[in-house]
Design a protein around this motif. Structure first.
Motif, PDB file in Angstrom:
ATOM      1  N   ALA A 206      56.595  41.287  11.698  1.00  0.00           N
ATOM      2  CA  ALA A 206      55.644  42.050  10.890  1.00  0.00           C
ATOM      3  C   ALA A 206      54.274  41.997  11.549  1.00  0.00           C
ATOM      4  N   SER A 207      53.508  43.078  11.393  1.00  0.00           N
ATOM      5  CA  SER A 207      52.164  43.120  11.957  1.00  0.00           C
ATOM      6  C   SER A 207      51.240  43.873  11.018  1.00  0.00           C
ATOM      7  N   SER A 208      49.941  43.658  11.226  1.00  0.00           N
ATOM      8  CA  SER A 208      48.924  44.257  10.374  1.00  0.00           C
ATOM      9  C   SER A 208      47.797  44.794  11.240  1.00  0.00           C
ATOM     10  N   ASP A 209      47.157  45.873  10.794  1.00  0.00           N
ATOM     11  CA  ASP A 209      46.015  46.414  11.532  1.00  0.00           C
ATOM     12  C   ASP A 209      44.713  46.197  10.784  1.00  0.00           C
ATOM     13  N   ALA A 210      44.694  45.183   9.900  1.00  0.00           N
ATOM     14  CA  ALA A 210      43.445  44.891   9.185  1.00  0.00           C
ATOM     15  C   ALA A 210      43.374  43.424   8.805  1.00  0.00           C
ATOM     16  N   PHE A 211      42.307  42.764   9.260  1.00  0.00           N
ATOM     17  CA  PHE A 211      41.955  41.437   8.765  1.00  0.00           C
ATOM     18  C   PHE A 211      40.549  41.537   8.188  1.00  0.00           C
ATOM     19  N   GLN A 233      41.915  37.862   4.572  1.00  0.00           N
ATOM     20  CA  GLN A 233      43.084  38.664   4.195  1.00  0.00           C
ATOM     21  C   GLN A 233      43.681  39.325   5.420  1.00  0.00           C
ATOM     22  N   LEU A 234      44.900  38.939   5.784  1.00  0.00           N
ATOM     23  CA  LEU A 234      45.671  39.670   6.775  1.00  0.00           C
ATOM     24  C   LEU A 234      46.494  40.671   5.984  1.00  0.00           C
ATOM     25  N   GLU A 235      46.011  41.897   5.970  1.00  0.00           N
ATOM     26  CA  GLU A 235      46.476  42.908   5.013  1.00  0.00           C
ATOM     27  C   GLU A 235      47.994  43.070   5.014  1.00  0.00           C
ATOM     28  N   ASP A 236      48.575  43.045   3.809  1.00  0.00           N
ATOM     29  CA  ASP A 236      50.010  43.213   3.561  1.00  0.00           C
ATOM     30  C   ASP A 236      50.851  42.037   4.038  1.00  0.00           C
ATOM     31  N   ILE A 237      50.191  40.929   4.432  1.00  0.00           N
ATOM     32  CA  ILE A 237      50.942  39.742   4.857  1.00  0.00           C
ATOM     33  C   ILE A 237      50.515  38.522   4.030  1.00  0.00           C
ATOM     34  N   TYR A 238      49.241  38.113   4.112  1.00  0.00           N
ATOM     35  CA  TYR A 238      48.778  36.991   3.289  1.00  0.00           C
ATOM     36  C   TYR A 238      47.284  37.099   3.041  1.00  0.00           C
ATOM     37  N   PHE A 263      42.579  24.757   1.520  1.00  0.00           N
ATOM     38  CA  PHE A 263      43.033  26.137   1.670  1.00  0.00           C
ATOM     39  C   PHE A 263      44.056  26.470   0.579  1.00  0.00           C
ATOM     40  N   ASP A 264      44.047  27.721   0.145  1.00  0.00           N
ATOM     41  CA  ASP A 264      45.058  28.220  -0.790  1.00  0.00           C
ATOM     42  C   ASP A 264      45.475  29.603  -0.318  1.00  0.00           C
ATOM     43  N   ALA A 265      46.748  29.780   0.045  1.00  0.00           N
ATOM     44  CA  ALA A 265      47.230  31.038   0.607  1.00  0.00           C
ATOM     45  C   ALA A 265      48.399  31.587  -0.194  1.00  0.00           C
ATOM     46  N   ARG A 266      48.417  32.928  -0.337  1.00  0.00           N
ATOM     47  CA  ARG A 266      49.488  33.633  -1.033  1.00  0.00           C
ATOM     48  C   ARG A 266      49.850  34.894  -0.251  1.00  0.00           C
ATOM     49  N   GLU A 267      50.990  35.488  -0.580  1.00  0.00           N
ATOM     50  CA  GLU A 267      51.375  36.747   0.020  1.00  0.00           C
ATOM     51  C   GLU A 267      50.410  37.860  -0.411  1.00  0.00           C
ATOM     52  N   ASP A 268      50.361  38.936   0.376  1.00  0.00           N
ATOM     53  CA  ASP A 268      49.396  40.005   0.108  1.00  0.00           C
ATOM     54  C   ASP A 268      50.074  41.368   0.182  1.00  0.00           C
ATOM     55  N   GLY A 269      49.657  42.269  -0.701  1.00  0.00           N
ATOM     56  CA  GLY A 269      50.048  43.675  -0.642  1.00  0.00           C
ATOM     57  C   GLY A 269      51.542  43.902  -0.565  1.00  0.00           C
ATOM     58  N   LYS A 270      51.993  44.494   0.549  1.00  0.00           N
ATOM     59  CA  LYS A 270      53.406  44.841   0.715  1.00  0.00           C
ATOM     60  C   LYS A 270      54.303  43.635   1.003  1.00  0.00           C
ATOM     61  N   LYS A 271      53.734  42.459   1.137  1.00  0.00           N
ATOM     62  CA  LYS A 271      54.501  41.224   1.360  1.00  0.00           C
ATOM     63  C   LYS A 271      55.448  41.363   2.562  1.00  0.00           C
ATOM     64  N   LEU A 272      54.908  41.759   3.699  1.00  0.00           N
ATOM     65  CA  LEU A 272      55.747  42.031   4.861  1.00  0.00           C
ATOM     66  C   LEU A 272      56.491  40.798   5.361  1.00  0.00           C
ATOM     67  N   LEU A 273      56.007  39.602   5.025  1.00  0.00           N
ATOM     68  CA  LEU A 273      56.722  38.362   5.366  1.00  0.00           C
ATOM     69  C   LEU A 273      57.333  37.712   4.134  1.00  0.00           C
TER      70      LEU A 273
END
Length: 422
Positions: A206-211, A233-238, A263-273
């Motif tokens: 998976a890859s993203s074009d927006a951080f 935010q690594l868009e659509d990933i976390y 740190f606190d991290a969660r999935e983001d948007g389309k949840k590509l991972l």
């Protein structure tokens, strides 16, 4: 070698242009008067021997030797309400030694035939605008943030492409925000979309074009104390939040220090991972006396996932080192470290580090508890005078062992020298 010649010519022409423009633009005030230009030569030998290999890649050794050049030119700002400036960075990497069975050190690009490229290069620029104590930058960026750490740990530094804004209008408070659209990896010439890592495993599916990021640091108590709050935010990933505290306290002949972070991290948007659930806490305490500095650190991973980050960056986690990260799912780790600055013995420029980290409680997903450990030795020296004044020499030896990932024996030798051109 055509690309090498072209890159060399580009770097030289940029330096000449800067020198010539000083005659034409001196009236612009600080644009030229505050300009700087440097050229760093970096000679890098890197070797990793692998044993008890885990995973699909069965390569038993990665060993390469390369020469790099890093050209940095930074203008000042034009006069007026809004100051305008330009920065230029030029990179050139040359292969000195490699072979198809020893690639993937992170020093050189690997071509489709499995061989390292003879050379690679890049020249990019950044437009910067300044109003009061606020700066907008557009173009080639090298942010250094808790949620996106600048990791210049190989032959050439990585970078990102996008826009950032930094403001220090309030005394002690620095605010930053930015949008990045692509990345230039440390051993590549071009731009790529951004990918994530979970602990030490690249997530190439998976890859993203927006951080996107935003946050700030506030220093107080006569700058002995600082607090930080950040969001990335690594868009659509976390997406990931960070809270940090740093404190330095003189106490007689000692200086005590503390570096704490969460740190606190969660999935983001389309949840590509897929689902991501990670909470990470680290603490690194220090005590400095003369040339001696002692450290002890604790780091804990919580949640259902390993620590996420943008590939192939490091993080500010207290127990992360260049070989192992100690950031796997549910991992707990401890560190003991000792630094010595030989200036206290009358040998300025000579420094050393010895460090040991041990981790356990890793959820391997294979029915057993994961454990790992690492021992690092570092020795560095910067020549203080004479013909070779400023020449830096750094030697590193690392030994890393694990029952769930590949064992590593590592050696690095780095020579560096910087010429001030302007």
């Amino acid at each position: 070698m055509k690309s090498t010649i072209h890159a060399t010519r580009t770097l030289l022409s940029t330096a000449v242009a800067l020198g010539c423009s000083s005659q034409l633009m001196a009236a612009e005030g600080g644009f030229i008067e505050d300009a700087t230009a440097t050229l760093q030569a970096r000679n890098y030998y890197f070797s990793r021997d692998y044993s008890d290999i885990v995973g699909a890649n069965k390569q038993s050794k990665a060993e390469e030797w390369a020469q790099g050049f890093i050209f940095n030119a930074k203008s000042g700002y034009t006069q007026g309400t809004i100051g305008v400036g330009v920065d230029v960075i030029g990179l050139l990497g040359l292969k000195l030694d490699s072979s198809p069975d020893r690639v993937n050190t992170g020093l050189l690009p690997v071509q489709s035939d499995g061989r390292a490229a003879d050379d690679y290069s890049r020249v990019e620029g950044t437009l910067k605008l300044r109003y009061s104590k606020t700066e907008l930058r557009v173009g080639e960026l090298q942010p250094n943030l808790p949620v996106l750490v600048f990791s210049d740990i190989r032959l050439l530094p990585p970078s990102y492409q996008g826009a950032s804004i930094t403001s220090a209008e309030i005394n002690g408070l620095t605010l930053q925000g930015g949008h990045l659209s692509s990345t230039h990896l440390r051993n590549e010439a071009g731009d790529e979309k951004m990918q994530a890592m979970l602990s030490y495993v690249p997530q190439r599916q998976a890859s993203s074009d927006a951080f996107n990021y935003g946050g700030g640091d506030y220093a107080f108590n006569d700058k002995h104390t600082s607090v930080s709050a950040w969001y990335g935010q690594l868009e659509d990933i976390y997406h990931q939040g960070f809270l940090g505290l740093k404190h330095s306290q003189p106490l007689g002949s000692w200086t005590l220090g503390a570096n704490l972070g969460y740190f606190d991290a969660r999935e983001d948007g389309k949840k590509l991972l897929g689902n991501i659930d990670n909470q990470a806490f680290f603490s690194l305490l220090s005590a400095k006396y003369g040339g001696h500095t002692f450290y002890v650190g604790y780091q804990g991973m919580f949640g259902e996932s390993a620590f996420p980050r943008v590939f192939a960056n490091i993080s500010p986690l207290g127990n992360e080192v260049p070989t192992y990260e100690f950031a796997s799912t549910d991992e707990r780790s401890w560190q003991a470290r000792y630094d010595y600055d030989f200036a206290a013995l009358g040998v300025p420029g000579l420094t050393s580090t010895v460090r040991y980290i041990t981790g356990n409680n890793v959820n391997t997903g294979k029915g057993f508890e994961g454990k790992d450990r690492e021992r690092d030795l570092d020795l560095g020296y910067v020549v203080q005078s004479g013909t070779f004044a400023g020449l830096g020499i750094r030697v590193r030896n690392a030994m890393a062992r694990s029952n769930y990932r590949t064992d590593i024996d590592e050696n690095r030798l780095i020579l560096s020298y910087t010429w001030t051109l302007l």
